[in-house]
Design an enzyme around this catalytic site. Structure first.
Site, PDB file in Angstrom:
ATOM      1  N   GLU A 174       0.832  -1.209   0.000  1.00 24.45           N
ATOM      2  CA  GLU A 174       0.000   0.000   0.000  1.00 24.45           C
ATOM      3  C   GLU A 174       0.865   1.258   0.000  1.00 24.45           C
ATOM      4  O   GLU A 174       0.758   2.125   0.881  1.00 24.45           O
ATOM      5  CB  GLU A 174      -0.990  -0.009   1.171  1.00 24.45           C
ATOM      6  CG  GLU A 174      -1.998  -1.140   1.036  1.00 24.45           C
ATOM      7  CD  GLU A 174      -3.225  -1.053   1.943  1.00 24.45           C
ATOM      8  OE1 GLU A 174      -3.276  -0.185   2.832  1.00 24.45           O
ATOM      9  OE2 GLU A 174      -4.146  -1.873   1.739  1.00 24.45           O
ATOM     10  N   GLU A 306      -4.877  -8.709  -0.654  1.00 29.59           N
ATOM     11  CA  GLU A 306      -5.718  -8.473   0.525  1.00 29.59           C
ATOM     12  C   GLU A 306      -7.168  -8.386   0.067  1.00 29.59           C
ATOM     13  O   GLU A 306      -7.495  -7.552  -0.792  1.00 29.59           O
ATOM     14  CB  GLU A 306      -5.324  -7.182   1.250  1.00 29.59           C
ATOM     15  CG  GLU A 306      -3.987  -7.307   1.967  1.00 29.59           C
ATOM     16  CD  GLU A 306      -3.622  -6.087   2.807  1.00 29.59           C
ATOM     17  OE1 GLU A 306      -4.531  -5.357   3.248  1.00 29.59           O
ATOM     18  OE2 GLU A 306      -2.408  -5.870   3.002  1.00 29.59           O
TER      19      GLU A 306
HETATM   20  O1  AHR Z   1      -5.375  -6.125   6.673  1.00 27.21           O
HETATM   21  C1  AHR Z   1      -5.322  -4.969   7.455  1.00 27.21           C
HETATM   22  C2  AHR Z   1      -4.641  -3.813   6.745  1.00 27.21           C
HETATM   23  O2  AHR Z   1      -5.415  -3.426   5.655  1.00 27.21           O
HETATM   24  C3  AHR Z   1      -3.292  -4.076   6.144  1.00 27.21           C
HETATM   25  O3  AHR Z   1      -2.269  -3.971   7.061  1.00 27.21           O
HETATM   26  C4  AHR Z   1      -3.188  -3.014   5.110  1.00 27.21           C
HETATM   27  O4  AHR Z   1      -2.364  -3.371   4.037  1.00 27.21           O
HETATM   28  C5  AHR Z   1      -4.627  -2.754   4.703  1.00 27.21           C
HETATM   29  O5  AHR Z   1      -4.940  -1.431   4.693  1.00 27.21           O
END
Ligand code: AHR
Length: 506
Positions: A174, A306
């Site tokens: 991110e 994710e």
């Molecule tokens: O999964 C929780 C968080 O969500 C992670 O650390 C991040 O990459 C995303 O914003």
């Protein structure tokens, strides 16, 4: 209502990469500490601090890979703090997640031992946000270099003779947010730099994954693809990165502060959640379309590293720990995602649910008091879909209109399906998202048929039903018999809010 579909079982689609059933473990809340790792707690059976009940449950999912150490945590993690004697490892503050102290007792060696116990490939995200190119480069050397070198010697001094095999290598996380608040242009340059010095040693080949877009930020993807300007040319040797990631969470609620409860919701909120979940198809298709413009032969992978539901934290828990319960609604979110992943198997090379234990849409919840472990409804979807891993995807074509319902300004299609073939068996996954209405599906199997159908159902009395240490089997898969095969016609009755898998020998 009856709907009709056709599956040409002899028409091969792309292979469903097993890594779309990947997982994610971050130093966040109780995912690592108390989830995977209990140190020397005598009350929880463990090997080297790794919980045996959690490992055993995950082995049954054939989990293909595990991403670590974050997430946002990856960009403030300094790997050298997590190797060597535990009592000499420095303590740091986990500024992203609850401001708690991190003692670094779970580090590189513990993570790789966990992967070995799980039979999963490691996917390590390096630190671009607050680290250095040298730090990342030396981590790769520490992990993967055989022979004599400073980092190989340090690894041996810390008790590991042979290098590990590490293929999946993340260049930060991110970068548009917690990973450094960079612009796409700036990050693309950084990714090239960090990627350059993340070397291949011996026959270990890194598959480098650049930190990608947030949801529908297609411009981010386009910028990263442009940086791979050597695609199709020969004048730049090597590749800075082989894949791009994207993150997409199923989030609903009027504001980020009011995402809604994981367990207390009405039918309207349920449908809103399912609309958000189904939108992952638009997100993947959008990024894939941009990538196609630069890489028509699809040599660059798309990695959804994710995904999952993100609700308000459970009442009374640390807001920085992202602990939430998991209901039948979460199971249907997962089943819809997998159908989309199977349909996009030609570009999607990996996906990682966030996260495996005790955080967001978890497979496993551990109870700190009872020391018990609960398998969530989402776990059971992974288990029921296990044989799609590395299978040949098959199209499911509907020849009647699918049922749908308006949800706000959107329309939710309430039946979702996907199919695959592996080792002479058909596996069909079917979800009925309608909260109250059953549906019957008649499937014309062409090019082959199955003699008998083995079916399993995951459903519950209420969408809000979930498993707890006191009632661990409220939402569990059960054998299902409202399925029949006559010649090449397969008929399946789908009760409301249910997930059904059907398999049979072709
Ligand atoms: O999964 C929780 C968080 O969500 C992670 O650390 C991040 O990459 C995303 O914003």
């Amino acid at each position: 209502m009856t709907i009709e579909a056709v599956i040409n079982v002899d028409l091969d689609g792309p292979r469903i990469n097993r890594h779309v059933y990947g997982h994610f473990a971050e130093h966040l809340g109780r995912c690592i500490y108390g989830g995977f790792y209990v140190g020397d707690d005598p009350d929880v059976p463990n090997v080297g601090g790794l919980r045996l009940d959690v490992v055993e449950a995950l082995r049954d999912l054939n989990i293909p890979n595990l991403r670590w150490p974050g997430g946002c945590f990856a960009d403030e993690y300094h790997w050298r703090d997590g190797v060597g004697p535990k009592d000499q490892r420095p303590v740091m503050v986990n500024t992203h997640w609850g401001g708690v102290e991190e003692n670094n007792h779970f580090g590189t060696h513990e993570f790789l031992a966990l992967c070995e116990m799980l039979g999963a490939e490691p996917y390590i995200s390096g630190n671009v946000g607050s680290g250095t190119v040298r730090e990342m480069s030396e981590w790769v050397e520490y992990l993967t270099r055989d022979g004599d070198s400073p980092m190989a010697r340090l690894r041996r001094a810390n008790g590991r003779e042979q290098p590990w095999r590490v293929r999946f290598w993340g260049l930060g996380n991110e970068a548009w947010g917690c990973g450094g608040n960079m612009t796409a242009e700036h990050y693309a340059q950084e990714a090239r730099r960090y990627g350059t010095y993340s070397r291949d040693y011996g026959d270990n080949r890194l598959y480098k994954i650049a930190a990608g877009a947030n949801g529908t930020d297609y411009a981010w993807t386009e910028t990263l693809m442009k940086q791979l300007g050597h695609l199709g040319c020969r004048h730049i040797a090597g590749t800075a990165y082989h894949a791009l990631s994207v993150h997409y969470y199923t989030v609903t609620g009027p504001t980020w502060e009011e995402k809604g409860s994981a367990t207390v919701f009405d039918t309207g909120e349920y449908y809103t959640t399912m609309v958000a979940a189904a939108r992952v198809e638009e997100v993947l298709a959008g990024h894939a379309a941009v990538m196609d413009c630069y890489d028509p032969t699809r040599s660059v992978g798309l990695v959804l590293d994710e995904w999952g539901t993100w609700f308000d934290v459970a009442r009374g828990t640390n807001p920085g720990f992202l602990y939430q319960q998991n209901t039948l609604r979460d199971a249907l979110v997962a089943s819809v995602h997998f159908d989309v992943f199977h349909r996009h198997a030609d570009r999607l090379v990996m996906a990682n649910i966030a996260q495996t234990v005790n955080v967001l849409q978890a497979m496993i919840l551990t109870d700190p008091d009872a020391k018990a472990m609960v398998l969530t409804p989402t776990y059971h979807v992974f288990r029921m879909n296990r044989d799609h891993q590395d299978a040949t995807s098959l199209r499911v074509d509907f020849r009647t209109a699918l049922p749908s319902r308006p949800v706000g300004d959107a329309t939710l299609t309430t039946v979702s399906a996907s199919a695959s073939r592996k080792d002479g068996r058909l596996l069909l996954s079917l979800s009925n998202l309608d909260a109250t209405t059953a549906v019957d599906i008649t499937i014309d199997l062409r090019g082959g048929t199955i003699g008998t159908a083995d079916a399993t159902i995951l459903t519950a009395g209420l969408l809000q039903d979930h498993n707890t240490p006191q009632a661990p089997s409220t939402v569990v898969p059960r054998p299902y018999d409202r399925v029949s095969v006559t010649g090449s016609t397969l008929r399946v009755h789908l009760p409301p809010h249910s997930f059904v898998t059907v398999s049979g020998v072709l």
